[in-house]
Design a protein around this motif. Structure first.
Motif, PDB file in Angstrom:
ATOM      1  N   GLY A  60       0.803  -1.065   0.046  1.00 30.66           N
ATOM      2  CA  GLY A  60      -0.129  -0.019  -0.053  1.00 30.66           C
ATOM      3  C   GLY A  60       0.906   1.251   0.086  1.00 30.66           C
ATOM      4  N   LEU A  61       1.937   1.224   0.688  1.00 33.06           N
ATOM      5  CA  LEU A  61       2.922   2.144   0.702  1.00 33.06           C
ATOM      6  C   LEU A  61       3.491   2.697  -0.731  1.00 33.06           C
ATOM      7  CD1 LEU A  61       4.162   4.700   2.608  1.00 33.06           C
ATOM      8  CD2 LEU A  61       6.029   2.925   2.738  1.00 33.06           C
ATOM      9  N   ARG A  62       3.680   1.679  -1.503  1.00 28.26           N
ATOM     10  CA  ARG A  62       4.386   1.768  -2.679  1.00 28.26           C
ATOM     11  C   ARG A  62       3.519   2.268  -3.726  1.00 28.26           C
ATOM     12  NH1 ARG A  62       6.111  -3.918  -1.274  1.00 28.26           N
ATOM     13  NH2 ARG A  62       8.386  -3.597  -0.398  1.00 28.26           N
ATOM     14  N   SER A  63       2.110   1.941  -3.562  1.00 28.80           N
ATOM     15  CA  SER A  63       1.301   2.191  -4.370  1.00 28.80           C
ATOM     16  C   SER A  63       0.673   3.672  -4.154  1.00 28.80           C
ATOM     17  CB  SER A  63       0.039   1.402  -4.343  1.00 28.80           C
ATOM     18  OG  SER A  63      -1.249   1.848  -5.012  1.00 28.80           O
ATOM     19  N   PHE A  64       0.707   3.945  -2.860  1.00 26.68           N
ATOM     20  CA  PHE A  64       0.582   5.499  -2.508  1.00 26.68           C
ATOM     21  C   PHE A  64       1.759   6.224  -3.141  1.00 26.68           C
ATOM     22  CE2 PHE A  64       0.389   9.429   0.096  1.00 26.68           C
ATOM     23  CZ  PHE A  64      -1.132   9.298   0.500  1.00 26.68           C
ATOM     24  N   ALA A  65       2.682   5.858  -3.004  1.00 25.34           N
ATOM     25  CA  ALA A  65       3.706   6.734  -3.438  1.00 25.34           C
ATOM     26  C   ALA A  65       3.979   6.858  -4.851  1.00 25.34           C
ATOM     27  CB  ALA A  65       5.122   6.015  -2.816  1.00 25.34           C
ATOM     28  N   ARG A  66       3.262   5.959  -5.562  1.00 21.81           N
ATOM     29  CA  ARG A  66       3.139   6.505  -6.862  1.00 21.81           C
ATOM     30  C   ARG A  66       2.311   7.663  -7.349  1.00 21.81           C
ATOM     31  NH1 ARG A  66       3.514   0.573  -7.462  1.00 21.81           N
ATOM     32  NH2 ARG A  66       1.253   0.389  -7.325  1.00 21.81           N
ATOM     33  N   ALA A  67       1.506   8.021  -6.503  1.00 23.37           N
ATOM     34  CA  ALA A  67       0.470   9.091  -6.832  1.00 23.37           C
ATOM     35  C   ALA A  67       0.463  10.268  -5.887  1.00 23.37           C
ATOM     36  CB  ALA A  67      -0.879   8.697  -6.986  1.00 23.37           C
ATOM     37  N   HIS A  68       1.396   9.984  -4.635  1.00 20.27           N
ATOM     38  CA  HIS A  68       1.273  10.909  -3.667  1.00 20.27           C
ATOM     39  C   HIS A  68       2.721  11.270  -3.078  1.00 20.27           C
ATOM     40  CE1 HIS A  68      -3.020  10.905  -4.085  1.00 20.27           C
ATOM     41  NE2 HIS A  68      -3.178   9.784  -3.987  1.00 20.27           N
ATOM     42  N   PRO A  69       2.893  12.287  -2.466  1.00 25.27           N
ATOM     43  CA  PRO A  69       4.172  12.396  -1.510  1.00 25.27           C
ATOM     44  C   PRO A  69       4.027  11.609  -0.341  1.00 25.27           C
ATOM     45  CG  PRO A  69       3.375  14.601  -2.223  1.00 25.27           C
ATOM     46  CD  PRO A  69       2.302  13.644  -2.529  1.00 25.27           C
ATOM     47  N   VAL A  70       5.281  11.324  -0.219  1.00 22.94           N
ATOM     48  CA  VAL A  70       5.816  10.325   1.293  1.00 22.94           C
ATOM     49  C   VAL A  70       6.698  10.924   1.700  1.00 22.94           C
ATOM     50  CG1 VAL A  70       6.039   7.967   2.288  1.00 22.94           C
ATOM     51  CG2 VAL A  70       4.388   8.187   0.353  1.00 22.94           C
ATOM     52  N   HIS A  71       6.935  11.018   2.871  1.00 26.00           N
ATOM     53  CA  HIS A  71       8.071  11.673   3.773  1.00 26.00           C
ATOM     54  C   HIS A  71       8.439  10.819   5.018  1.00 26.00           C
ATOM     55  CE1 HIS A  71      11.295  14.086   5.104  1.00 26.00           C
ATOM     56  NE2 HIS A  71      10.752  14.385   6.158  1.00 26.00           N
ATOM     57  N   GLY A  72       9.532  10.335   5.138  1.00 26.06           N
ATOM     58  CA  GLY A  72       9.897   9.573   6.319  1.00 26.06           C
ATOM     59  C   GLY A  72      11.045  10.292   7.294  1.00 26.06           C
ATOM     60  N   GLU A  73      10.778  10.496   8.533  1.00 21.40           N
ATOM     61  CA  GLU A  73      11.686  11.036   9.471  1.00 21.40           C
ATOM     62  C   GLU A  73      12.440  10.085  10.207  1.00 21.40           C
ATOM     63  OE1 GLU A  73      10.505  15.318  10.532  1.00 21.40           O
ATOM     64  OE2 GLU A  73       9.604  13.688  11.974  1.00 21.40           O
ATOM     65  N   CYS A  74      13.684   9.679  10.200  1.00 25.50           N
ATOM     66  CA  CYS A  74      14.493   8.909  11.312  1.00 25.50           C
ATOM     67  C   CYS A  74      14.119   7.465  10.861  1.00 25.50           C
ATOM     68  CB  CYS A  74      14.607   9.101  12.369  1.00 25.50           C
ATOM     69  SG  CYS A  74      16.152   8.657  13.502  1.00 25.50           S
ATOM     70  N   GLY A  75      13.444   6.777  11.774  1.00 33.11           N
ATOM     71  CA  GLY A  75      12.606   5.432  11.740  1.00 33.11           C
ATOM     72  C   GLY A  75      12.090   5.372  10.645  1.00 33.11           C
ATOM     73  N   GLY A  76      11.423   6.614  10.030  1.00 38.58           N
ATOM     74  CA  GLY A  76      10.546   6.412   8.886  1.00 38.58           C
ATOM     75  C   GLY A  76      11.429   6.286   7.666  1.00 38.58           C
ATOM     76  N   TYR A  77      12.428   7.034   7.766  1.00 35.90           N
ATOM     77  CA  TYR A  77      13.411   6.992   6.716  1.00 35.90           C
ATOM     78  C   TYR A  77      14.054   5.664   6.337  1.00 35.90           C
ATOM     79  CZ  TYR A  77      17.786   8.724   4.417  1.00 35.90           C
ATOM     80  OH  TYR A  77      18.811   8.868   3.625  1.00 35.90           O
ATOM     81  N   MET A  78      14.201   4.958   7.576  1.00 42.48           N
ATOM     82  CA  MET A  78      14.745   3.608   7.319  1.00 42.48           C
ATOM     83  C   MET A  78      13.730   2.617   6.618  1.00 42.48           C
ATOM     84  SD  MET A  78      16.944   3.055  10.850  1.00 42.48           S
ATOM     85  CE  MET A  78      15.743   3.819  12.133  1.00 42.48           C
ATOM     86  N   VAL A  79      12.729   2.758   7.205  1.00 39.55           N
ATOM     87  CA  VAL A  79      11.543   1.697   6.755  1.00 39.55           C
ATOM     88  C   VAL A  79      11.410   2.338   5.096  1.00 39.55           C
ATOM     89  CG1 VAL A  79       9.090   1.196   6.664  1.00 39.55           C
ATOM     90  CG2 VAL A  79      10.605   1.514   8.694  1.00 39.55           C
TER      91      VAL A  79
END
Length: 439
Positions: free
Chosen positions: A313-332
């Motif tokens: 779902g995250l990969r699909s979401f990223a094809r159409a919308h911005p995604v940002h990750g901080e620290c742990g989110g960046y690692m994921v």
């Protein structure tokens, strides 16, 4: 009219500030006072404990990372809805960065700005009268700050107490309370600080136990009588949201999002929609932005790697919308994460990042960033202030000019090079955003 305030601080870290602050907050709240808390500096764990102790939100107040108007707006909101403000310091009272006076990030800047007297928590283990010399030094070091009194922590015996109190009397420092050495006072910790409030077993009972000790060992009436200062009225600019409907990962692996950011986003009309990667939930498709905060993904790497609905779902979401990750989110958002035991797990693969917690290395400090390109954090060249605190090592190559999120310096302007990544509309970095352009 704003409520009076106090700052609970200490000469150094690990003196018992959080224990004392929570004990006092809970005890006074039980007495019926409307207590509002605040945390000095960039800490995303303690405010949740403050909220649990008082029943009211707690904001961070950071004299380095926040512009004066934002600082005043947060302090004003805190003081306007309270009978008493209790701010908790971080590190030592005067510990900060080398910067202009009042902009160092030190607890003392906040006490001086709002006229909040300081209650100094002194860990007296291993000392007696000498503890008074340290406290006296704190009283004399900065004339902007008033030390209202001290609370003695980790007192070993009645004789030890008498010796320490004799020293404080000689130094002219009122003793507002005494807490004896007690291993049961210690809240559970892990590598980034306290175990999160939501994960702490029997938190309400622990807080009530601390309140009982405060009632028994601290002169709460005298402490409240020490409160003072004033906060200017008026609202300043709050942080702008990255989108209108924001999917925010929220569970034991993703929880480090500053309360003032959430408040600012909501004030601007944004809606925050929580979802849980650990429950294998994808970001809701009707959102226009996804935000993965920091947290403890390294403790849950296996579950996250197996959360196929979330990752797909995250990969699909990223094809159409911005995604940002901080620290742990960046690692994921990266390709792989190695946990402390050396097991490597595949992650979302949206950024060319591989990280390891087996090869531990401390990264700590403010980050001043200039964005390399337009994105949900701002336009190219925008100046952001963040803070980095983690033990992960980055195994992948450093980003190039074409793929870096920002160029960063430390708080003193030392160039730290390029940081973070951007691939299409997916961005991430190890620094947690505190505020934009605080100059």
């Amino acid at each position: 009219m704003s409520a009076p305030g106090l700052l609970v601080a200490a000469p150094r870290s690990s003196s018992g500030k959080t224990t004392v602050a929570l004990a006092v907050m809970r005890a006074l709240t039980r007495r019926g006072l409307r207590v509002r808390a605040a945390k000095c500096g960039p800490d995303y764990i303690d405010p949740a404990f403050h909220h649990a102790a008082t029943g009211r939100p707690s904001f961070n107040l950071d004299s380095f990372a926040m512009a004066p108007r934002l600082l005043d707006a947060l302090a004003s909101e805190t003081a306007a809805a309270a009978d008493l403000v209790i701010a908790e310091g971080s590190m030592g009272l005067f510990d900060g960065v080398r910067a202009a006076e009042s902009r160092t990030g030190a607890n003392a800047d906040i006490a001086a700005r709002y006229g909040w007297p300081v209650v100094l928590v002194v860990d007296v283990s291993g000392a007696a009268q000498s503890a008074a010399a340290v406290a006296l030094g704190c009283r004399l070091y900065d004339p902007r700050v008033t030390i209202a009194g001290v609370i003695l922590n980790k007192v070993a015996s009645a004789r030890h107490r008498r010796l320490v109190e004799a020293g404080m009397e000689r130094a002219g420092l009122p003793v507002l309370g005494v807490l004896m050495r007690d291993a049961q006072l210690v809240l559970p910790e892990r590598h980034l600080g306290l175990v999160q409030a939501g994960e702490t077993a029997d938190l309400a009972a622990r807080l009530d136990r601390l309140a009982d000790l405060a009632e028994a060992g601290i002169d709460l009436d005298a402490l409240v009588a020490c409160a003072g200062g004033t906060v200017p009225d008026g609202a300043g600019p709050m942080p702008s949201p990255p989108g209108q409907r924001i999917a925010v990962a929220r569970d034991a692996a993703f929880s480090f999002l500053y309360p003032h950011l959430e408040t600012g986003w909501r004030r601007a009309g944004a809606e925050l929609v929580p979802f849980s990667p650990l429950a294998d939930e994808p970001p809701p498709v009707d959102c226009d932005v996804c935000w993965l905060p920091g947290g403890y993904p390294e403790l849950h790497a296996g579950r996250l790697a197996g959360a196929e609905r979330f990752l797909d779902g995250l990969r699909s979401f990223a094809r159409a919308h911005p995604v940002h990750g901080e620290c742990g989110g960046y690692m994921v958002l990266g390709r792989a994460l190695e946990d402390a035991d050396g097991a490597t797990y595949p992650m979302a693969g949206l950024l060319p990042v591989e990280t390891s917690y087996r090869r531990r290395k401390l990264h700590l400090g403010y980050r001043v960033a200039r964005l390399c390109d337009d994105g949900i954090l701002g336009p190219a060249g925008a100046r952001l202030i963040g803070h980095e605190f983690h033990y992960a090592s980055e195994l992948s190559a450093a980003p190039s000019d074409r793929e870096a999120l920002a160029r960063v310096t430390d708080a003193e302007g030392v160039d730290l090079g390029l940081a973070g990544h951007r691939v299409g509309t997916v961005t991430g970095s190890f620094f947690h955003l505190v505020a934009a352009d605080p100059g």
